[in-house]
Write a protein that holds these residues in place. Structure first.
Motif, PDB file in Angstrom:
ATOM      1  N   ALA A  64      10.598 -13.028 -13.665  1.00  0.00           N
ATOM      2  CA  ALA A  64      10.369 -12.667 -12.258  1.00  0.00           C
ATOM      3  C   ALA A  64       8.877 -12.651 -11.926  1.00  0.00           C
ATOM      4  CB  ALA A  64      10.982 -11.301 -11.957  1.00  0.00           C
ATOM      5  N   LYS A  65       8.075 -12.163 -12.861  1.00  0.00           N
ATOM      6  CA  LYS A  65       6.652 -12.041 -12.562  1.00  0.00           C
ATOM      7  C   LYS A  65       5.925 -13.381 -12.679  1.00  0.00           C
ATOM      8  CE  LYS A  65       6.652  -7.120 -12.843  1.00  0.00           C
ATOM      9  NZ  LYS A  65       6.595  -5.886 -13.646  1.00  0.00           N
ATOM     10  N   ALA A  66       6.544 -14.322 -13.380  1.00  0.00           N
ATOM     11  CA  ALA A  66       5.995 -15.679 -13.424  1.00  0.00           C
ATOM     12  C   ALA A  66       6.381 -16.483 -12.173  1.00  0.00           C
ATOM     13  CB  ALA A  66       6.496 -16.396 -14.675  1.00  0.00           C
ATOM     14  N   ASP A  67       7.305 -15.970 -11.419  1.00  0.00           N
ATOM     15  CA  ASP A  67       7.862 -16.720 -10.289  1.00  0.00           C
ATOM     16  C   ASP A  67       8.069 -15.739  -9.123  1.00  0.00           C
ATOM     17  OD1 ASP A  67       9.244 -18.456  -8.628  1.00  0.00           O
ATOM     18  OD2 ASP A  67      11.061 -18.541  -9.868  1.00  0.00           O
ATOM     19  N   PRO A  68       6.972 -15.204  -8.587  1.00  0.00           N
ATOM     20  CA  PRO A  68       7.102 -14.127  -7.594  1.00  0.00           C
ATOM     21  C   PRO A  68       7.753 -14.595  -6.299  1.00  0.00           C
ATOM     22  CG  PRO A  68       4.806 -14.779  -7.829  1.00  0.00           C
ATOM     23  CD  PRO A  68       5.571 -15.511  -8.900  1.00  0.00           C
ATOM     24  N   LEU A  69       8.589 -13.722  -5.750  1.00  0.00           N
ATOM     25  CA  LEU A  69       9.163 -13.951  -4.427  1.00  0.00           C
ATOM     26  C   LEU A  69       8.104 -13.671  -3.370  1.00  0.00           C
ATOM     27  CD1 LEU A  69      12.570 -12.146  -4.962  1.00  0.00           C
ATOM     28  CD2 LEU A  69      12.319 -14.535  -4.284  1.00  0.00           C
ATOM     29  N   HIS A  70       8.154 -14.415  -2.312  1.00  0.00           N
ATOM     30  CA  HIS A  70       7.214 -14.166  -1.202  1.00  0.00           C
ATOM     31  C   HIS A  70       8.042 -13.770   0.011  1.00  0.00           C
ATOM     32  CE1 HIS A  70       3.953 -15.695  -3.623  1.00  0.00           C
ATOM     33  NE2 HIS A  70       4.752 -16.700  -3.975  1.00  0.00           N
ATOM     34  N   VAL A  71       8.118 -12.473   0.288  1.00  0.00           N
ATOM     35  CA  VAL A  71       9.004 -11.982   1.347  1.00  0.00           C
ATOM     36  C   VAL A  71       8.163 -11.532   2.553  1.00  0.00           C
ATOM     37  CG1 VAL A  71      10.800 -10.348   1.956  1.00  0.00           C
ATOM     38  CG2 VAL A  71      10.668 -11.229  -0.362  1.00  0.00           C
TER      39      VAL A  71
END
Lengths: 263, 263, 263, 263
Positions: A256-263
Motif C-alpha cells: 500500500a505504501k509503495a502504491d499510495p492512493l490519491h483521494v
C-alpha cells in the motif's frame, strides 16, 4: 512513509506480569515483521454497559504497571476520562487516548493537548469522519499537533457498528496519522444485554482492508484467553494468532505504501 | 397520571434578566394550559462542535442565576459534565441532567445518583432504547430512583438523527418517566461544518407525536430570537410560539392519558 | 379535511369467505367510528424472504375475490408487480399499490398512472422522504394525479426499520394524501432467517403517533389468527382488536384535523 | 483461486462504436495486468431518480450492440428488469444481472436461473449480507448454480450508502463468487435532487479494500468523459485511469489470494 504502527494489548490491565507477558510477545512479533509497536492497556473501564462489568485496577496501580512496561523500552498508550487523569497519565505514558464517547468534550481535549503527550482521539460512533477536523483542532489549539485519529466504527441501527472505509482517507486529509481500530469496530455494543458482544472473526478483515489503503497504524486488542478476559472478550484476537496477523498485515502495508492512493 | 411536564428554556444561560424573562413567559404559558413546568438552561456548553462556539457564563455565575429563578417558585434543571459539577449543581437545582454523550460514564451516573436530586438522563445517540435500562440501573444503584429518561434521537447516517417512536414505550418499561426532547431530536449534528444545524419546523411534529403516546413530558429549547442565539438556534422554537404549542400539546396529552397504550 | 382513511385487511388473500369476513368486520368498525374504509389484500406475495414462503392464490383467482368484495360496496386495494398486472388489477379494484421495492421502476409507475386508478406508492426502505416527489411525478406525468404516498419505514442497520415521523409532513408537501403503514413499519425484515419478524405490539404506537400529525390515512394488516397467518403474522394486528383501535385513532384524527400543524 | 474478474464498462450503452471502444481499452488493460474481463453496459436504465433522466437505447438495439462486442471474444454482462428481458438477454450475453432494487422479486430470480446464464445478483441496499443466502437459493432452486453476488452498499441514513466490508466474507460463505461494485457503492442516491450524486474519488478506495480481502471480482463503471455521461457520471472512473487502477488492484489480488483470510 513509516512502516505500520501496531497499537496492541489487552482491553484492561490485569497485573504487571500479564502486561509484561503480552507486551513482550507483541514487541517480538512486531520486530520480526518490521512493524512499530505501542503497548495499549486501560487501568479503568469507565463506561461499561452495566454496573456489574469489571472496571480494572484503577489509575494509580495501573500507571505503575505501564511505567514498568515503558521502562523496558516499549512505548505505552492508555485512555483517560477526565482532566486530572490526562495530566497524571501523561507523566507516565507516551500516548494518551480520548475515548470515543468523550471525543467532543472540549475541556478534556484541551487538557490532553496541554500535556504535550501524543493524543490519540477515537472517532465517536455518532460522528461523521469530516467532523473530526473540528475535534482535532481543539487539541491542536494548544500548540500540540501530536495527534492520532482512530476509526472504530459508526452507529448503524441498534447494537451494531459499521466501518466506512472512506473515513480513513477523509480523516487523513487533516494531515494527522490515521489508525484503524480493528477490534472495537467489530463490537456489538450492548449486544449481549448486560455487556457488549463482538465478532472477533472479522477483526482481521477490518485490519487488512484498512491497511491496504495505506493508513498509519492499526489498533488491536488481544488476550491469551479472550473468552475469559474481564472485558471485550468477544472481539479480542487470541494472542497466539497475533504474530501471523502482523506479518500478514505488513505485506499489505508495504504494498500500500509503495502504491499510495490519491483521494 | 400527571399532566404533561414541560422542561423548557434557552440552550444556554445569557443573563439573570434573560433567564427570568423566559422562565416567566413559560411558567405563565404552562399554568394557563395546565402543564407542569421546569425551567431549563445550561451554564456551560461543554461539547460544542468547534472550539469557537460560545460556551456560556460558567458554573458559578450560572448556578446563581438558576438559584434566583428557583427562588421565584419555578423548579429548575441544568446539565452537568463531571462529578464535581454534579455535586455543586445538585445543591441549587431540582433536576441535574446527564448529557447524551456522557450517558455511559459510570462514575458520573453514580455521583449524580448520590446527590439525591432528580436525574434526567439523555439517551446517547449511539444507544438502543433497551440499553437505557442498564444506564438507569447505575443511578438507581445509589438508592436514588428519581430518574427521568429522555429521547433525543439516534444516529442515522452522517450528520442526521432519527427518532424511533418505539423508544418511548420501550424506555417506559423501566418504570421511569420518559421525556421527549423535541428540539435536539431535530438537530443536524455538525451539519453546518463548524456548528450543528437543525430543523426547527419539525420540533412541534416530534413533540405532538410523542405526547400522543402518553409520555410524561417534553423537553423544548426556546429563545426570543433563535436566529441570533449563542447556540442551537437552528432548532429552538421562538418563545412567542410556545404558549400556543403548549396548549396544543395539552389537548393531545389529555386524550392520550385518557386512552393509554398497552405495549 | 376528510376523516381518516383506513386501508386494512389480511396480508394475503386466503379465500372468498375469509376476505368477506374480514372486510365485513372492518367496514362495520370503520362505519361505527366514522372512518373511511378500503379493503386491502394481496393475491401474490412476489418477494417473500425465502422461496418456501407461501405466495397466495394468484392474480386471476384473487381479482375475482376482490371483485366480489367490491360488489358489496367496499372499495378495494391490491398491489401489483408488473405492467400487465397493473392493467388487469385496475379493471377490478379502486386502488392499485406499488410495492416499496418497486417504487423506482419507471415503467411500472407509468403503467399504473395510465390505468386511471388511484395509485398508492409505498416509499422504498432505501429512499429519503423528499425523494418521493420524483417518484410521484412519474405517475403524475400520465395525467393521473390520484396518488397516495405511504410511509412504511426506512432501513436502519440490518434487519430493522425505523420510521421518521418527519417523513409524513415532508411527503405531504407534494400535495398528495399521506398514509402511515403501521404494520409493515414494525417489520423486522429477514429477522427470522427464512422470513420476516415483526413487533405487532408497536403497530398501534406507530398508527397513533402518525394520526396525531393529521395524516390522511393508515394502512394496517389484520388477521383473525395472526400467529397462523400465511405471511406477516408477526406484525399483523388481531382482528378482534381492530374496532377499539380504529375508535381510538379517530379521536386523535379529529383532534389533529381541528389543530393542523404548519410545517 | 482465479485471478481477479473485472466487470467494467459504461453505465449505459450509447452506440456500437462507443461500446467497442470501451471494451477494447478495458480488455487490453485487463490482459496486460493478468485480470479476467467482462464488458458491462445497460440498454435501459429502468429506475432513474426522475423521469427526465436518460434511459438508453432500449433492449433490441442494445442486445445487438452487446452481441457484436461478444463476437469479438469479450464476455458481456447486462442487467434485466423483467422475465421477458431475462429470457431475451440470456440468448445474447454471458451474464445477466439482477438489479439491487429487484433482488427479492421471486419470479425474476427464477426466470433468470432458468435461462442457464450466469446470474449476477446485486445485494439490495435494504438487505443484510446474510439475507443474500435466501436470495441466491431462489436462483439455485432452478438447478443453475452459476451465481455471482455483488456488494454495492447499504442504506445509511438518507441519500447515503455505506459498504460494510464484513459483507464480502459473509456472502462468500454461500460458496458463490463475490464481487465488489466499487462505483455504485459510492453513489449518493437522489443526492442531487433530480439525480444521484457520487464520490468518484472513493471508488478506488472501495475497490482496493475489497480486493485485499481476496474477493472474486470488482465491478466498475467507466467512461471517457464521466462529467458528460448520460447517467452515473458522478461516480464513474475516467477510462484513461482504468489501466493503472487494474494493474494496482492485481497486485493486491495476488497478495490476497496467496494469503487467504479464514473467516
Amino acid at each position: 512513509d513509516q512502516p505500520l504502527l501496531v497499537i496492541a494489548g489487552p482491553c484492561q490491565l490485569e497485573s504487571l506480569d500479564h502486561a509484561q507477558m503480552i507486551a513482550g510477545v507483541m514487541a517480538e512479533a512486531c520486530a520480526a515483521a518490521g512493524a512499530q509497536y505501542v503497548f495499549k492497556a486501560s487501568y479503568d473501564k469507565a463506561n461499561r454497559t452495566s454496573l456489574s462489568g469489571r472496571r480494572g485496577m484503577g489509575m494509580e496501580a495501573g500507571l505503575k504497571v505501564l511505567e514498568t512496561v515503558r521502562a523496558s523500552g516499549i512505548p505505552v498508550l492508555t485512555d483517560v476520562h477526565d482532566i486530572a487523569q490526562a495530566r497524571e497519565a501523561a507523566k507516565v505514558v507516551d500516548v494518551i487516548q480520548i475515548p470515543a464517547f468523550l471525543c467532543r468534550q472540549t475541556d478534556l481535549l484541551l487538557a490532553a493537548g496541554e500535556t504535550g503527550a501524543v493524543v490519540n482521539i477515537k472517532k465517536g460512533q455518532f460522528l461523521a469522519p469530516w467532523d473530526m477536523a473540528n475535534v482535532a483542532e481543539k487539541v491542536a489549539s494548544t500548540g500540540n499537533e501530536n495527534i492520532l485519529l482512530t476509526e472504530r466504527g459508526a452507529s448503524f441501527g441498534y447494537n451494531t457498528l459499521v466501518t466506512d472505509m472512506r473515513s480513513l482517507p477523509i480523516m487523513a486529509r487533516t494531515g494527522y496519522p490515521v489508525i484503524m481500530d480493528a477490534t472495537h469496530s467489530v463490537q456489538q455494543p450492548g449486544g449481549l444485554g448486560g455487556s457488549s458482544g463482538g465478532q472477533r472473526e472479522f477483526a482481521p478483515v477490518m485490519a487488512r482492508a484498512a491497511v491496504s489503503l495505506g493508513i498509519a497504524g492499526v489498533f488491536i486488542e488481544t488476550h491469551e484467553a479472550p473468552d475469559t478476559a474481564p472485558s471485550d472478550g468477544p472481539n479480542m484476537i487470541p494472542l497466539d494468532k497475533m504474530a501471523a496477523l502482523i506479518a500478514s498485515l505488513m505485506a499489505f502495508d508495504r504494498l500500500a505504501k509503495a502504491d499510495p492512493l490519491h483521494v
